[in-house]
Design a protein around this motif. Structure first.
Motif, PDB file in Angstrom:
ATOM      1  N   LEU A  25       0.809  -1.217   0.000  1.00 42.26           N
ATOM      2  CA  LEU A  25       0.000   0.000   0.000  1.00 42.26           C
ATOM      3  C   LEU A  25       0.844   1.270   0.000  1.00 42.26           C
ATOM      4  O   LEU A  25       0.300   2.380   0.000  1.00 42.26           O
ATOM      5  CB  LEU A  25      -0.952   0.022   1.202  1.00 42.26           C
ATOM      6  CG  LEU A  25      -2.070  -1.018   1.198  1.00 42.26           C
ATOM      7  CD1 LEU A  25      -3.018  -0.785   2.368  1.00 42.26           C
ATOM      8  CD2 LEU A  25      -2.845  -1.018  -0.122  1.00 42.26           C
ATOM      9  N   ARG A  27       2.669   4.197  -1.616  1.00 42.42           N
ATOM     10  CA  ARG A  27       2.228   4.861  -2.842  1.00 42.42           C
ATOM     11  C   ARG A  27       3.392   5.323  -3.713  1.00 42.42           C
ATOM     12  O   ARG A  27       4.413   5.785  -3.209  1.00 42.42           O
ATOM     13  CB  ARG A  27       1.333   6.056  -2.504  1.00 42.42           C
ATOM     14  CG  ARG A  27       0.009   5.638  -1.864  1.00 42.42           C
ATOM     15  CD  ARG A  27      -0.820   6.815  -1.405  1.00 42.42           C
ATOM     16  NE  ARG A  27      -2.070   6.359  -0.804  1.00 42.42           N
ATOM     17  CZ  ARG A  27      -3.228   6.274  -1.453  1.00 42.42           C
ATOM     18  NH1 ARG A  27      -3.299   6.667  -2.712  1.00 42.42           N
ATOM     19  NH2 ARG A  27      -4.309   5.829  -0.849  1.00 42.42           N
ATOM     20  N   VAL A  31      -0.497   6.410  -6.041  1.00 44.73           N
ATOM     21  CA  VAL A  31      -1.260   5.164  -6.173  1.00 44.73           C
ATOM     22  C   VAL A  31      -0.553   4.048  -5.412  1.00 44.73           C
ATOM     23  O   VAL A  31       0.662   3.871  -5.566  1.00 44.73           O
ATOM     24  CB  VAL A  31      -1.404   4.767  -7.662  1.00 44.73           C
ATOM     25  CG1 VAL A  31      -2.148   3.438  -7.794  1.00 44.73           C
ATOM     26  CG2 VAL A  31      -2.106   5.868  -8.447  1.00 44.73           C
ATOM     27  N   GLU A  35      -2.088  -1.594  -6.484  1.00 45.19           N
ATOM     28  CA  GLU A  35      -3.135  -1.229  -7.434  1.00 45.19           C
ATOM     29  C   GLU A  35      -2.628  -1.249  -8.871  1.00 45.19           C
ATOM     30  O   GLU A  35      -3.379  -1.559  -9.804  1.00 45.19           O
ATOM     31  CB  GLU A  35      -3.731   0.128  -7.090  1.00 45.19           C
ATOM     32  CG  GLU A  35      -4.612   0.124  -5.858  1.00 45.19           C
ATOM     33  CD  GLU A  35      -5.448   1.384  -5.734  1.00 45.19           C
ATOM     34  OE1 GLU A  35      -5.629   2.098  -6.753  1.00 45.19           O
ATOM     35  OE2 GLU A  35      -5.915   1.660  -4.613  1.00 45.19           O
ATOM     36  N   TYR A  36      -1.341  -0.928  -9.071  1.00 45.84           N
ATOM     37  CA  TYR A  36      -0.786  -1.033 -10.421  1.00 45.84           C
ATOM     38  C   TYR A  36      -0.888  -2.479 -10.915  1.00 45.84           C
ATOM     39  O   TYR A  36      -1.247  -2.728 -12.074  1.00 45.84           O
ATOM     40  CB  TYR A  36       0.676  -0.584 -10.430  1.00 45.84           C
ATOM     41  CG  TYR A  36       0.863   0.913 -10.276  1.00 45.84           C
ATOM     42  CD1 TYR A  36       0.544   1.789 -11.312  1.00 45.84           C
ATOM     43  CD2 TYR A  36       1.358   1.448  -9.096  1.00 45.84           C
ATOM     44  CE1 TYR A  36       0.722   3.161 -11.173  1.00 45.84           C
ATOM     45  CE2 TYR A  36       1.532   2.819  -8.944  1.00 45.84           C
ATOM     46  CZ  TYR A  36       1.213   3.673  -9.988  1.00 45.84           C
ATOM     47  OH  TYR A  36       1.373   5.026  -9.852  1.00 45.84           O
ATOM     48  N   LEU A  38      -2.975  -4.820  -9.755  1.00 43.54           N
ATOM     49  CA  LEU A  38      -4.389  -5.187  -9.847  1.00 43.54           C
ATOM     50  C   LEU A  38      -4.996  -4.697 -11.156  1.00 43.54           C
ATOM     51  O   LEU A  38      -5.683  -5.452 -11.864  1.00 43.54           O
ATOM     52  CB  LEU A  38      -5.126  -4.620  -8.640  1.00 43.54           C
ATOM     53  CG  LEU A  38      -6.553  -5.111  -8.368  1.00 43.54           C
ATOM     54  CD1 LEU A  38      -6.852  -4.986  -6.877  1.00 43.54           C
ATOM     55  CD2 LEU A  38      -7.560  -4.323  -9.166  1.00 43.54           C
ATOM     56  N   HIS A  39      -4.749  -3.452 -11.513  1.00 45.57           N
ATOM     57  CA  HIS A  39      -5.303  -2.897 -12.749  1.00 45.57           C
ATOM     58  C   HIS A  39      -4.719  -3.588 -13.981  1.00 45.57           C
ATOM     59  O   HIS A  39      -5.444  -3.854 -14.952  1.00 45.57           O
ATOM     60  CB  HIS A  39      -5.033  -1.393 -12.828  1.00 45.57           C
ATOM     61  CG  HIS A  39      -5.859  -0.575 -11.885  1.00 45.57           C
ATOM     62  ND1 HIS A  39      -7.235  -0.593 -11.892  1.00 45.57           N
ATOM     63  CD2 HIS A  39      -5.501   0.286 -10.891  1.00 45.57           C
ATOM     64  CE1 HIS A  39      -7.699   0.218 -10.959  1.00 45.57           C
ATOM     65  NE2 HIS A  39      -6.663   0.755 -10.338  1.00 45.57           N
ATOM     66  N   HIS A  63      -8.606  -1.779   2.334  1.00 44.75           N
ATOM     67  CA  HIS A  63      -8.411  -0.869   1.199  1.00 44.75           C
ATOM     68  C   HIS A  63      -9.037  -1.425  -0.080  1.00 44.75           C
ATOM     69  O   HIS A  63      -9.723  -0.695  -0.815  1.00 44.75           O
ATOM     70  CB  HIS A  63      -6.918  -0.614   0.977  1.00 44.75           C
ATOM     71  CG  HIS A  63      -6.623   0.345  -0.131  1.00 44.75           C
ATOM     72  ND1 HIS A  63      -6.666   1.716   0.026  1.00 44.75           N
ATOM     73  CD2 HIS A  63      -6.312   0.138  -1.438  1.00 44.75           C
ATOM     74  CE1 HIS A  63      -6.387   2.309  -1.124  1.00 44.75           C
ATOM     75  NE2 HIS A  63      -6.169   1.369  -2.032  1.00 44.75           N
ATOM     76  N   LEU A  64      -8.810  -2.710  -0.353  1.00 39.03           N
ATOM     77  CA  LEU A  64      -9.257  -3.293  -1.618  1.00 39.03           C
ATOM     78  C   LEU A  64     -10.641  -3.929  -1.535  1.00 39.03           C
ATOM     79  O   LEU A  64     -11.317  -4.072  -2.560  1.00 39.03           O
ATOM     80  CB  LEU A  64      -8.243  -4.346  -2.093  1.00 39.03           C
ATOM     81  CG  LEU A  64      -6.825  -3.854  -2.371  1.00 39.03           C
ATOM     82  CD1 LEU A  64      -5.945  -5.029  -2.786  1.00 39.03           C
ATOM     83  CD2 LEU A  64      -6.814  -2.775  -3.448  1.00 39.03           C
ATOM     84  N   GLY A  67     -12.963  -6.349  -4.108  1.00 35.82           N
ATOM     85  CA  GLY A  67     -12.477  -6.110  -5.459  1.00 35.82           C
ATOM     86  C   GLY A  67     -13.488  -5.551  -6.427  1.00 35.82           C
ATOM     87  O   GLY A  67     -13.132  -5.171  -7.552  1.00 35.82           O
ATOM     88  N   TYR A  70     -12.847  -2.467  -8.349  1.00 34.25           N
ATOM     89  CA  TYR A  70     -11.791  -2.551  -9.363  1.00 34.25           C
ATOM     90  C   TYR A  70     -12.180  -3.472 -10.513  1.00 34.25           C
ATOM     91  O   TYR A  70     -11.376  -3.744 -11.401  1.00 34.25           O
ATOM     92  CB  TYR A  70     -10.499  -3.053  -8.721  1.00 34.25           C
ATOM     93  CG  TYR A  70     -10.009  -2.185  -7.590  1.00 34.25           C
ATOM     94  CD1 TYR A  70      -9.138  -1.135  -7.823  1.00 34.25           C
ATOM     95  CD2 TYR A  70     -10.429  -2.418  -6.275  1.00 34.25           C
ATOM     96  CE1 TYR A  70      -8.689  -0.326  -6.780  1.00 34.25           C
ATOM     97  CE2 TYR A  70      -9.980  -1.626  -5.227  1.00 34.25           C
ATOM     98  CZ  TYR A  70      -9.121  -0.583  -5.496  1.00 34.25           C
ATOM     99  OH  TYR A  70      -8.674   0.212  -4.466  1.00 34.25           O
TER     100      TYR A  70
END
Length: 224
Positions: A25, A27, A31, A35-36, A38-39, A63-64, A67, A70
């Motif tokens: 987490l 950043r 970000v 998350e990079y 995950l996307h 945080h996630l 899902g 996303y």
């Protein structure tokens, strides 16, 4: 095909950032690193994800969530105490199923196209590794790549570094027992029997393990 993001690392070299924040987490460019990944996985068609965690792991779940925000479905494998890479994946196997799955470290930053892994493994193979040119902090490298097959490091031969991205077959873990253990010995055993393929990724890739490498990612993001 399911994918697993490995997010159980403690990130001691990124202190004090990781004293109260789990490493995935942290950043970069505003970000969280995870998350990079995950996307990128979602864009490549991976929408069934498993995430393991240990240090401050509840923050990752908070945080996630599940899902949905996303566009993916996330299930979690909580370890409590870190089980290292091999032990963490082994614990999560019931969530991953009986088919080959993708793994990706949650603390790397890369432009690798995960869609290229959708083809799965060649018949008989136990692993397919994504390798990168040796970074300055790991100039020796990990493995050798010849004609799409991966072998262990040999003195004097050109080597590459394991990127933290791979396809694994659950059978790679046959005979393993619960607890902390490394993934590399299992891969090397499979290499000895010629059951590991690989590919070199020549694009962007940073193992964000230190403040200097985090700053490198920030710089590359600013240049985009």
């Amino acid at each position: 095909m399911k994918a697993m993001i490995l997010a159980a690392g403690k990130g001691e070299r990124l202190r004090p950032l990781t004293l109260h924040t789990p490493k995935p987490l942290v950043r970069a460019g505003g970000v969280p690193l995870i998350e990079y990944q995950l996307h990128a996985l979602r864009r490549a068609g991976f929408d069934q994800l498993v995430i393991n965690h240990a240090w401050l792991g509840q923050q990752i779940e908070d945080h996630l969530g599940d899902g949905q925000a996303y566009g993916v479905n996330i299930r979690y494998s909580a370890e409590g105490e870190p089980l290292e890479t091999g032990g963490g994946i082994f614990k999560a196997l019931p969530l991953l199923g009986d088919e080959p799955f993708v793994i990706a470290n949650g603390d790397i930053w890369t432009d690798f196209d995960y869609a290229s892994l959708q083809g799965g493994l060649a018949e008989g193979d136990l692993a397919h590794l994504v390798l990168v040119d040796n970074p300055g902090h790991h100039s020796r490298g990990d493995f050798c790549l010849h004609d799409g097959r991966v072998g262990d490091y040999r003195e004097g031969e050109p080597s590459l570094t394991y990127s933290g991205i791979a396809i694994l077959h659950p059978a790679l873990f046959d005979g393993c027992e619960a607890g902390a253990f490394k993934l590399a010995p299992l891969l090397r055993k499979a290499m000895e029997s010629g059951r590991v393929s690989g590919v070199r990724h020549g694009g962007r890739w940073v193992d964000v393990g230190t403040h200097e490498r985090l700053a490198d990612v920030e710089r590359q993001l600013a240049e985009r």
